[in-house]
Design a protein around this motif. Structure first.
Motif, short mmCIF file in Angstrom:
data_model
loop_
_atom_site.label_atom_id
_atom_site.label_comp_id
_atom_site.label_asym_id
_atom_site.label_seq_id
_atom_site.Cartn_x
_atom_site.Cartn_y
_atom_site.Cartn_z
N VAL A 129 1.13 -3.90 7.19
CA VAL A 129 1.50 -2.50 7.23
C VAL A 129 2.93 -2.37 7.75
O VAL A 129 3.28 -2.93 8.79
CB VAL A 129 0.55 -1.69 8.15
N VAL A 147 0.83 -1.20 0.00
CA VAL A 147 0.00 0.00 0.00
C VAL A 147 0.86 1.25 0.00
O VAL A 147 0.71 2.13 -0.86
CB VAL A 147 -0.94 0.02 1.22
N THR A 148 1.78 1.35 0.96
CA THR A 148 2.58 2.56 1.09
C THR A 148 3.55 2.73 -0.08
O THR A 148 3.97 3.85 -0.38
CB THR A 148 3.36 2.54 2.41
N ILE A 198 -4.36 -6.49 5.44
CA ILE A 198 -3.24 -5.72 4.90
C ILE A 198 -2.07 -5.73 5.87
O ILE A 198 -2.23 -5.42 7.05
CB ILE A 198 -3.66 -4.25 4.63
N PHE A 253 5.15 3.22 9.19
CA PHE A 253 4.00 4.06 8.88
C PHE A 253 2.91 3.87 9.92
O PHE A 253 2.68 2.77 10.42
CB PHE A 253 3.44 3.70 7.49
N LEU A 259 -6.97 5.36 4.09
CA LEU A 259 -7.05 5.12 2.66
C LEU A 259 -8.27 4.27 2.29
O LEU A 259 -8.83 4.40 1.21
CB LEU A 259 -5.79 4.43 2.16
N PRO A 289 -1.52 5.14 -3.71
CA PRO A 289 -2.06 4.35 -2.61
C PRO A 289 -3.58 4.41 -2.49
O PRO A 289 -4.22 3.39 -2.20
CB PRO A 289 -1.39 4.97 -1.38
N SER A 290 -4.17 5.58 -2.71
CA SER A 290 -5.63 5.68 -2.60
C SER A 290 -6.32 4.85 -3.68
O SER A 290 -7.37 4.25 -3.43
CB SER A 290 -6.06 7.15 -2.70
N LEU A 347 -0.56 3.27 11.54
CA LEU A 347 -1.71 2.46 11.13
C LEU A 347 -2.89 3.33 10.72
O LEU A 347 -3.61 3.03 9.77
CB LEU A 347 -2.11 1.53 12.28
N THR A 383 -2.84 6.21 9.32
CA THR A 383 -2.60 6.78 7.98
C THR A 383 -3.04 5.81 6.90
O THR A 383 -3.69 6.20 5.92
CB THR A 383 -1.11 7.11 7.81
N VAL A 384 -2.69 4.54 7.08
CA VAL A 384 -3.06 3.53 6.10
C VAL A 384 -4.56 3.27 6.15
O VAL A 384 -5.22 3.13 5.11
CB VAL A 384 -2.28 2.23 6.34
N ALA A 410 -6.12 1.19 -2.64
CA ALA A 410 -7.12 0.88 -1.62
C ALA A 410 -8.52 0.81 -2.21
O ALA A 410 -9.32 -0.07 -1.86
CB ALA A 410 -7.07 1.92 -0.51
#
Length: 229
Positions: free
Chosen positions: A196, A169-170, A194, A200, A208, A175-176, A202, A204-205, A179
Motif C-alpha cells: 500500500v 490497487v490505488t 498487498i 493512502f 475495498l 480499484p473495487s 490503510l 481506505t484500501v 479487489a
C-alpha cells in the motif's frame, strides 16, 4: 450526351489512378533508398525492430538491434536492486505468511501487477514452486499478460495472492473491481498480501476488500505491506 459524360469521367478516373500510382512508386523509391543508404545492404537496414522508444523515422528504427528477452532478464536479475527487492519482500511478506503457515513449498501463489517478476523470482528462491505472475504487459519468462480487473483463473485457484506494487490497487482503473477479482481467485482461508502506498490510508484500501480482514501490517522499504485474510 450521357455517353460523352461517362467517357469523360472514365478518362478522369484513369488519370487520377495513374497519378496516385506514380506518387506511391516515388514514395517507395525514396524510402527504400534512404534506408539502404544507412544500412548498406538490401535487407540489413530494415531487418530489426527496436525495443527502444518509438523512432522518428523507419530508418532510425532500422539502426537499433533487438535485445534478446533472456539477456534482458538476466541483466535485471543480476542487478543489486533486484536482490534488495527480493530480500525486502522476504522479510516483509514471506516471513509473516510462513509464521501463519500460509506459505510453503506446495503453495499456489498468484502475483498481480508483477512487473518484471521480482516477486515471482523471490518466491521461487524461497522454495515455492507454483507461482504465476501477471501484468498488463507480459515480461518473459516470469510474467504473462492478464488484466487484474478480469483475471483468467477459477474461483479459489490460489492459496496466496500477492501484489508488491504499491500503486496496483490505488492506481487501478477500478480499484473495487481489482479487489473483488483478487478475493475471487484466492481460496477460503487463504491470504492476500498487498503493498500500500504510504500516501493512502490503510483503512481506505482495506475497505475495498469486503470479504476479508486485515490481520497484520508490516513496514516495507517502499510501502506498508498488509496481510489480509
Amino acid at each position: 450526351m450521357d455517353g460523352h459524360v461517362r467517357r469523360l469521367l472514365n478518362r478522369v478516373s484513369i488519370a487520377l489512378a495513374a497519378v496516385a500510382t506514380a506518387a506511391l512508386l516515388q514514395l517507395f523509391r525514396h524510402s527504400s533508398s534512404s534506408c539502404l543508404a544507412e544500412g548498406g545492404g538490401p535487407f540489413s537496414a530494415c531487418a530489426a525492430l527496436s525495443l527502444a522508444p518509438l523512432p522518428r523515422t523507419s530508418c532510425d528504427a532500422a539502426s537499433r538491434r533487438v535485445v534478446d528477452p533472456d539477456l534482458r532478464f538476466a541483466r535485471l536479475r543480476a542487478s543489486p536492486r533486484w536482490s534488495r527487492r527480493g530480500a525486502a519482500l522476504s522479510a516483509a511478506a514471506f516471513a509473516p505468511l510462513r509464521r501463519l503457515r500460509l506459505l510453503g513449498e506446495s503453495s499456489r501463489v498468484l502475483c498481480v501487477a508483477a512487473g518484471a517478476g521480482q516477486a515471482v523470482d523471490a518466491l521461487h528462491a524461497a522454495g515455492v514452486g507454483d507461482v504465476t505472475g501477471v501484468d498488463l504487459v507480459d515480461f518473459p519468462p516470469l510474467v504473462r499478460r492478464a488484466d487484474a480487473h478480469s483475471l483468467p483463473f477459477f474461483d479459489g485457484a490460489f492459496d496466496v495472492v500477492l501484489s508488491d506494487d504499491p500503486g496496483a490497487v490505488t492506481g487501478a482503473l477500478f480499484p473495487s473491481r481489482f479487489a473483488a477479482e483478487v478475493e475471487r481467485t484466492v481460496r477460503r482461508g487463504g491470504a492476500i498480501v498487498i503493498a500500500v502506498d504510504r500516501r493512502f490510508g490503510l483503512s481506505t484500501v482495506a475497505r475495498l476488500f469486503r470479504k476479508s480482514r486485515v490481520v497484520e501490517v508490516s513496514e516495507h522499504v517502499l510501502a506498508r505491506v498488509s496481510l489480509i485474510l
